[in-house]
Design a protein around this motif. Structure first.
Motif, PDB file in Angstrom:
ATOM      1  N   CYS A 352     -10.869   2.245   6.160  1.00  0.00           N
ATOM      2  CA  CYS A 352      -9.533   1.972   5.634  1.00  0.00           C
ATOM      3  C   CYS A 352      -8.455   2.718   6.409  1.00  0.00           C
ATOM      4  O   CYS A 352      -8.548   3.929   6.604  1.00  0.00           O
ATOM      5  CB  CYS A 352      -9.480   2.361   4.160  1.00  0.00           C
ATOM      6  N   GLU A 353      -7.438   1.982   6.825  1.00  0.00           N
ATOM      7  CA  GLU A 353      -6.347   2.530   7.626  1.00  0.00           C
ATOM      8  C   GLU A 353      -5.267   3.073   6.693  1.00  0.00           C
ATOM      9  O   GLU A 353      -4.648   2.336   5.934  1.00  0.00           O
ATOM     10  CB  GLU A 353      -5.785   1.433   8.529  1.00  0.00           C
ATOM     11  N   GLU A 354      -5.043   4.384   6.778  1.00  0.00           N
ATOM     12  CA  GLU A 354      -4.152   5.029   5.819  1.00  0.00           C
ATOM     13  C   GLU A 354      -2.761   5.293   6.410  1.00  0.00           C
ATOM     14  O   GLU A 354      -1.887   4.437   6.379  1.00  0.00           O
ATOM     15  CB  GLU A 354      -4.780   6.327   5.310  1.00  0.00           C
ATOM     16  N   ASN A 355      -2.528   6.467   6.981  1.00  0.00           N
ATOM     17  CA  ASN A 355      -1.180   6.837   7.428  1.00  0.00           C
ATOM     18  C   ASN A 355      -0.936   6.386   8.865  1.00  0.00           C
ATOM     19  O   ASN A 355      -0.647   7.182   9.748  1.00  0.00           O
ATOM     20  CB  ASN A 355      -0.995   8.346   7.282  1.00  0.00           C
ATOM     21  N   TRP A 356      -1.002   5.092   9.060  1.00  0.00           N
ATOM     22  CA  TRP A 356      -0.874   4.495  10.396  1.00  0.00           C
ATOM     23  C   TRP A 356       0.579   4.390  10.850  1.00  0.00           C
ATOM     24  O   TRP A 356       0.853   4.331  12.050  1.00  0.00           O
ATOM     25  CB  TRP A 356      -1.482   3.081  10.373  1.00  0.00           C
ATOM     26  N   PHE A 424      -1.769  -3.078  11.462  1.00  0.00           N
ATOM     27  CA  PHE A 424      -2.435  -1.915  10.876  1.00  0.00           C
ATOM     28  C   PHE A 424      -2.108  -1.813   9.388  1.00  0.00           C
ATOM     29  O   PHE A 424      -1.145  -2.381   8.904  1.00  0.00           O
ATOM     30  CB  PHE A 424      -2.031  -0.640  11.609  1.00  0.00           C
ATOM     31  N   GLY A 425      -2.953  -1.056   8.687  1.00  0.00           N
ATOM     32  CA  GLY A 425      -2.819  -0.917   7.250  1.00  0.00           C
ATOM     33  C   GLY A 425      -3.812  -1.771   6.493  1.00  0.00           C
ATOM     34  O   GLY A 425      -3.642  -2.037   5.303  1.00  0.00           O
ATOM     35  N   TRP A 426      -4.899  -2.162   7.161  1.00  0.00           N
ATOM     36  CA  TRP A 426      -5.868  -3.079   6.583  1.00  0.00           C
ATOM     37  C   TRP A 426      -7.204  -2.397   6.291  1.00  0.00           C
ATOM     38  O   TRP A 426      -7.478  -1.302   6.766  1.00  0.00           O
ATOM     39  CB  TRP A 426      -6.113  -4.249   7.530  1.00  0.00           C
ATOM     40  N   VAL A 427      -8.029  -3.080   5.515  1.00  0.00           N
ATOM     41  CA  VAL A 427      -9.440  -2.737   5.375  1.00  0.00           C
ATOM     42  C   VAL A 427     -10.194  -3.423   6.504  1.00  0.00           C
ATOM     43  O   VAL A 427     -10.008  -4.626   6.742  1.00  0.00           O
ATOM     44  CB  VAL A 427      -9.998  -3.182   4.008  1.00  0.00           C
ATOM     45  N   VAL A 428     -11.031  -2.657   7.218  1.00  0.00           N
ATOM     46  CA  VAL A 428     -11.737  -3.167   8.383  1.00  0.00           C
ATOM     47  C   VAL A 428     -13.232  -3.152   8.096  1.00  0.00           C
ATOM     48  O   VAL A 428     -13.791  -2.110   7.727  1.00  0.00           O
ATOM     49  CB  VAL A 428     -11.438  -2.315   9.633  1.00  0.00           C
ATOM     50  N   GLU A 429     -13.883  -4.282   8.264  1.00  0.00           N
ATOM     51  CA  GLU A 429     -15.324  -4.378   8.025  1.00  0.00           C
ATOM     52  C   GLU A 429     -16.083  -4.250   9.341  1.00  0.00           C
ATOM     53  O   GLU A 429     -15.779  -4.932  10.324  1.00  0.00           O
ATOM     54  CB  GLU A 429     -15.675  -5.698   7.336  1.00  0.00           C
ATOM     55  N   ILE A 430     -17.110  -3.390   9.343  1.00  0.00           N
ATOM     56  CA  ILE A 430     -17.911  -3.090  10.529  1.00  0.00           C
ATOM     57  C   ILE A 430     -19.376  -3.292  10.189  1.00  0.00           C
ATOM     58  O   ILE A 430     -19.843  -2.876   9.121  1.00  0.00           O
ATOM     59  CB  ILE A 430     -17.686  -1.630  10.972  1.00  0.00           C
ATOM     60  N   GLY A 452      -9.441   3.829   0.805  1.00  0.00           N
ATOM     61  CA  GLY A 452     -10.704   3.417   0.218  1.00  0.00           C
ATOM     62  C   GLY A 452     -10.691   1.980  -0.241  1.00  0.00           C
ATOM     63  O   GLY A 452      -9.644   1.385  -0.539  1.00  0.00           O
ATOM     64  N   ALA A 453     -11.889   1.396  -0.275  1.00  0.00           N
ATOM     65  CA  ALA A 453     -12.093   0.032  -0.750  1.00  0.00           C
ATOM     66  C   ALA A 453     -13.495   0.002  -1.351  1.00  0.00           C
ATOM     67  O   ALA A 453     -14.468  -0.296  -0.662  1.00  0.00           O
ATOM     68  CB  ALA A 453     -11.948  -0.975   0.383  1.00  0.00           C
ATOM     69  N   TRP A 454     -13.593   0.336  -2.625  1.00  0.00           N
ATOM     70  CA  TRP A 454     -14.903   0.505  -3.248  1.00  0.00           C
ATOM     71  C   TRP A 454     -15.197  -0.673  -4.164  1.00  0.00           C
ATOM     72  O   TRP A 454     -14.381  -1.039  -4.998  1.00  0.00           O
ATOM     73  CB  TRP A 454     -14.940   1.803  -4.047  1.00  0.00           C
ATOM     74  N   LEU A 455     -16.375  -1.281  -3.991  1.00  0.00           N
ATOM     75  CA  LEU A 455     -16.746  -2.419  -4.807  1.00  0.00           C
ATOM     76  C   LEU A 455     -17.107  -1.988  -6.218  1.00  0.00           C
ATOM     77  O   LEU A 455     -17.695  -0.922  -6.434  1.00  0.00           O
ATOM     78  CB  LEU A 455     -17.934  -3.165  -4.194  1.00  0.00           C
ATOM     79  N   GLY A 456     -16.755  -2.820  -7.186  1.00  0.00           N
ATOM     80  CA  GLY A 456     -17.175  -2.584  -8.555  1.00  0.00           C
ATOM     81  C   GLY A 456     -18.645  -2.904  -8.736  1.00  0.00           C
ATOM     82  O   GLY A 456     -19.338  -3.340  -7.805  1.00  0.00           O
ATOM     83  N   LYS A 457     -19.131  -2.693  -9.934  1.00  0.00           N
ATOM     84  CA  LYS A 457     -20.527  -2.982 -10.247  1.00  0.00           C
ATOM     85  C   LYS A 457     -20.777  -4.479 -10.104  1.00  0.00           C
ATOM     86  O   LYS A 457     -20.017  -5.296 -10.616  1.00  0.00           O
ATOM     87  CB  LYS A 457     -20.858  -2.517 -11.660  1.00  0.00           C
ATOM     88  N   LEU A 458     -21.846  -4.827  -9.403  1.00  0.00           N
ATOM     89  CA  LEU A 458     -22.134  -6.229  -9.116  1.00  0.00           C
ATOM     90  C   LEU A 458     -23.061  -6.821 -10.174  1.00  0.00           C
ATOM     91  O   LEU A 458     -24.043  -6.203 -10.575  1.00  0.00           O
ATOM     92  CB  LEU A 458     -22.777  -6.364  -7.744  1.00  0.00           C
ATOM     93  N   THR A 459     -22.738  -8.020 -10.596  1.00  0.00           N
ATOM     94  CA  THR A 459     -23.565  -8.770 -11.530  1.00  0.00           C
ATOM     95  C   THR A 459     -23.707 -10.184 -11.005  1.00  0.00           C
ATOM     96  O   THR A 459     -22.704 -10.828 -10.664  1.00  0.00           O
ATOM     97  CB  THR A 459     -22.936  -8.805 -12.929  1.00  0.00           C
ATOM     98  N   ALA A 460     -24.943 -10.669 -10.922  1.00  0.00           N
ATOM     99  CA  ALA A 460     -25.175 -12.024 -10.422  1.00  0.00           C
ATOM    100  C   ALA A 460     -24.386 -13.032 -11.247  1.00  0.00           C
ATOM    101  O   ALA A 460     -24.370 -12.978 -12.480  1.00  0.00           O
ATOM    102  CB  ALA A 460     -26.666 -12.351 -10.470  1.00  0.00           C
ATOM    103  N   GLY A 461     -23.713 -13.928 -10.552  1.00  0.00           N
ATOM    104  CA  GLY A 461     -22.932 -14.952 -11.216  1.00  0.00           C
ATOM    105  C   GLY A 461     -21.506 -14.557 -11.536  1.00  0.00           C
ATOM    106  O   GLY A 461     -20.712 -15.409 -11.959  1.00  0.00           O
ATOM    107  N   LYS A 462     -21.171 -13.247 -11.359  1.00  0.00           N
ATOM    108  CA  LYS A 462     -19.796 -12.801 -11.581  1.00  0.00           C
ATOM    109  C   LYS A 462     -19.111 -12.518 -10.251  1.00  0.00           C
ATOM    110  O   LYS A 462     -19.767 -12.247  -9.240  1.00  0.00           O
ATOM    111  CB  LYS A 462     -19.768 -11.554 -12.454  1.00  0.00           C
TER     112      LYS A 462
END
Length: 821
Positions: A352-356, A424-430, A452-462
């Motif tokens: 995550c790009e913060e103080n860019w 800049f200022g984005w979430v970057v996936e690697i 930060g970019a934190w996923l919530g609890k995962l539930t199948a079908g949601k």
């Protein structure tokens, strides 16, 4: 049966009920295990009683020792322990011929039994309430006669299993007794074959193949023996770490040249640029949790501000991100000021790009801009005359320097880099497992000072939810909800970035509004429903053109819908059991949160003097947590409370400041990093262990920055409270808020302190929970090249010389147990 309570509040059932005159269990255990092993090894259910209460026989037995029909066995006594403690089961057999023997589990949550024959071990699983596990011990004679006996181990919820580390100002990483610290990758360490060792005197170059500076958030990605993905491997893996910023004074022999005025030497600027970004480094356990890194691993990689990236999601191709380099708005270069992170179940890293914004030169060109452009640039702070390190002043036409000049100088945006800040200022996936892959910037998640970019609890079908803070004073808390519902089969994909396309490129971005009654609303940031942002602060009304405009200028959209400004929203963490979301609010000053500007979610205003100077506002910060309505990640409503308030426990106004009841063993200031233990081990199960890291400037006259371990409750375990805030002039005002249950030494405890002038940031463990990786950032940040104010990490080994270096440490227990429990 009576249980005797030993150390740490658990009982190990170590009681002898055999009255035949043989040695007691206590004496037998003391012969096998030293007191130190018992203290740090957790509970040992030795289960060695010859005539235990659980003894079963498969044949007649003569008490005088005549056995003609089969073996007699004992599985020992029942016992009690707590989650994460090591349990040893030892069976006994009386027989006149050769036997085989084995243990098996017959009830309760499944555990992995280690060992064979009479004695096996396992770690007690994480549980939310008292839970029984049952085991059967069987001995078989050569002629097939067999006998079995059973025993029960009752597991209680987790307790903290260490003594609190005292506050201190030492120049080392301090951990509890029984724990070990190993320094791992440090600033400048080579991560490619043939790259020289780091001299640490400012002469080194080639940071495209060295560990970068200011190591921040990190995550461990497991590898199997073949070097491919294995989420459960605890002996080999890739450590992915952000490199946020620079202690620039130590990177050059005598500090930087013309850093505040320009022009900058090209060689210095290249070094500084390359020392930012992300590193991917292979780590290996060479045996017994003795860790090292692999310099020449084919999987090692540096991603710097010069690394090619691609844009994905709604902003891809937008005129707002077109530049002289990317004339179609689909390509970009690199990532910078990477602070917090996230990870995905399909095996990718989110950086995550913060103080860019501060890296850019941008002033004096307002007349060449539209009013909307000027409003957006000012809202994001792209207003510097020179930029943090003046890279744009290098006397070169090379675009790796020119791009940092964001002034409108050409005939159109395709002739200059006026739009470079929008890249800049984005979430970057690697994809950490594929060093040849191109990182992707996920524009559907919005553009801000991403923390930060934190996923919530995962539930199948949601649907999949991603939670994000925007780390500046009076900024907002966001959630992205995917259009796609979660398919657990996608976790095992080999085309990992394609899964990012599925779950991270299409969905709805929301911003949070916290209500005074402990409820909240997620406000959608969707073109057509977002009103114009009103004129304010001398800036005109902002009219959004399309969804790409909303995502590029997310802060303006959040302003427009009336989101709740927060006290520097930073890291997020998801409780893997309850699904509740935690958010650190690091601090705020009087300008950002004045006496009359508090609200229920940001309720404090007070003075915490330091060194004779006032610190007014909310200098110690707090942690908010929320629970989605119906536990649905796509919910548009939530409940919230304040889990913890940072405070100096010696603060005179304790009643209105120390609202969580902290004491000297657990008081803290400026919470920043936040992480729940992994679900593959007991520390992340039942009642998961939460780690809190600090980036403190308010309490550093009393202690270096720290990391605490916590066993939190749930949203709503406290209640409403009204506090009295006090201004610097003595004026008062009341503020109602919602507080969680007060902390105790049983639920919050200081685990670690860092060296001088550092920040503790970045934490993860191996899947088995037996090695903890922690980032130590910018030790000695206030020193000079010829007078460093810290000598860490050299000081960890007793050397009091040398320039300080950010580094990762591996923390293990001497007894091999699970960290923290």
């Amino acid at each position: 049966m009576k249980k005797y309570s030993l150390v740490r509040g658990y009982s190990d059932g170590d009681v002898d009920t055999n009255r035949t005159g043989s040695a007691s269990l206590e004496s037998m255990v003391s012969e096998r295990y030293s007191r130190r092993e018992t203290l740090f090894g957790g509970m040992r259910a030795t289960a060695m009683a010859l005539f235990g209460t659980t003894m079963l026989t498969a044949c007649d037995f003569d008490v005088f020792g005549n056995d003609d029909k089969g073996p007699t066995v004992s599985a020992g006594q029942d016992a009690t322990t707590t989650a994460g403690r090591l349990v040893t089961l030892t069976g006994t057999a009386e027989t006149t011929s050769t036997v085989t023997s084995a243990w098996r589990q017959t009830g309760g949550p499944s555990v992995a039994l280690q060992g064979t024959g009479n004695s096996v071990t396992f770690f007690a699983p994480g549980v939310a309430a008292s839970t029984d596990l049952t085991f059967e011990f069987t001995a078989t004679e050569a002629d097939g006669d067999a006998a079995s006996a059973t025993t029960k181990v009752t597991v209680q919820p987790a307790v903290l299993g260490f003594d609190a580390v005292p506050k201190n100002l030492n120049d080392i990483v301090t951990v509890p007794a029984g724990y070990l610290v190993t320094v791992m990758t440090r600033l400048g360490d080579p991560i490619a074959a043939g790259v020289s060792a780091y001299a640490n005197d400012g002469t080194d170059g080639n940071f495209a193949q060295r560990i970068g500076d200011h190591g921040d958030a990190l995550y461990y990605y497991g590898l199997n023996a073949a070097g491919t993905r294995d989420d459960n491997s605890s002996t080999r893996g890739l450590l992915v770490q952000n490199h946020e910023n620079l202690n620039v004074q130590y990177l050059h022999p005598n500090g930087p040249t013309n850093v505040s005025t320009g022009p900058r030497p090209e060689v210095e600027a290249i070094k500084e640029i390359e020392a930012h970004g992300v590193s991917v480094t292979e780590y290996r356990d060479t045996g017994g949790r003795t860790w090292t890194y692999v310099q020449d691993s084919a999987l090692n990689r540096r991603i710097t501000p010069n690394t090619p990236v691609t844009f994905h999601g709604p902003v891809r191709g937008s005129a707002l991100i077109r530049t002289a380099y990317s004339q179609d708005g689909t390509q970009g270069r690199g990532t910078i000021n990477n602070c917090a992170n996230g990870h995905t179940p399909w095996g990718t890293n989110l950086t995550c790009e913060e103080n860019w914004s501060g890296y850019f030169t941008r002033s004096g060109d307002d007349a060449a801009r539209t009013p909307a452009e000027v409003t957006a640039l000012r809202r994001y702070g792209v207003t510097r005359t020179l930029g943090n390190y003046a890279w744009s002043t290098v006397a070169s036409t090379n675009s790796i320097f020119r791009r940092w000049d964001a002034r409108a100088t050409g005939a159109t945006a395709l002739a200059d880099y006026r739009n470079e800040p929008n890249q800049f200022g984005w979430v970057v996936e690697i994809d950490p497992y594929n060093p040849g892959s191109t990182p992707r910037k996920r524009t559907a998640l919005g553009r801000m000072g991403h923390e930060g970019a934190w996923l919530g609890k995962l539930t199948a079908g949601k649907k999949v939810a991603v939670y994000m803070g925007d780390d500046s004073r009076r900024e907002y808390f966001y959630k992205f909800v995917s259009n796609a519902a979660w398919d657990a089969g996608d976790a095992n994909t080999t085309d990992r970035l394609a899964m990012g396309d599925k779950y991270l490129d299409a969905g709805t971005l929301y911003v949070a509004k916290f209500n005074a009654d402990g409820t909240g609303t997620w406000l959608p940031l969707v073109f057509g429903s977002v009103p114009n942002r009103p004129a304010t602060g001398g800036q005109p009304e902002y009219v959004f053109a399309n969804q790409a405009d909303i995502l590029v200028n997310t802060r303006l959209a959040a302003d427009a819908v009336g989101a709740t400004p927060m006290d520097r929203p930073e890291w997020t963490a998801t409780n893997p059991v309850t699904g509740e979301i935690y958010l650190t609010l690091t601090n705020n000053n009087a300008a950002g949160r004045p006496l009359g500007g508090t609200d229920a979610a940001n309720p404090r205003h007070y003075n915490d003097p330091k060194d004779g100077s006032n610190q007014v506002g909310n200098p110690n910060g707090h942690i908010v947590r929320l629970k989605e309505t119906g536990d649905d990640p796509a919910a548009t409503g939530f409940a919230w409370d304040i889990y913890l308030f940072g405070a100096d426990s010696a603060e005179a106004s304790a009643a209105n400041v120390n609202l969580s009841g902290l004491d000297a063993s657990n008081d803290f200031s400026s919470p920043d990093g936040l992480w729940f233990s992994r679900t593959q081990n007991p520390a992340g199960q039942g009642r998961p262990l939460l780690w809190v890291q600090t980036d403190d400037g308010a309490l550093t006259d009393r202690t270096n920055n720290q990391m605490l371990a916590a066993l939190p409750g749930t949203v709503g375990d406290g209640g409403a409270k009204t506090i009295t805030n006090v201004g610097a002039d003595g004026t008062t005002a009341t503020q109602a808020t919602i507080v969680g249950a007060a902390a105790t030494t049983a639920t919050l405890r200081r685990f670690l302190t860092g060296p001088k002038e550092c920040e503790i940031t970045g934490v993860d463990s191996t899947p088995d929970g037996r090695t903890l990786f922690v980032g130590i950032q910018h030790p000695g940040e206030d020193g000079e090249p010829d007078a460093p104010s810290s000598n860490w990490p050299q000081s960890q080994g007793g050397t009091t010389s040398g320039r300080p270096r950010s580094a990762v440490v591996a923390i293990t227990r001497q007894d091999g147990g699970i960290i923290g429990l």
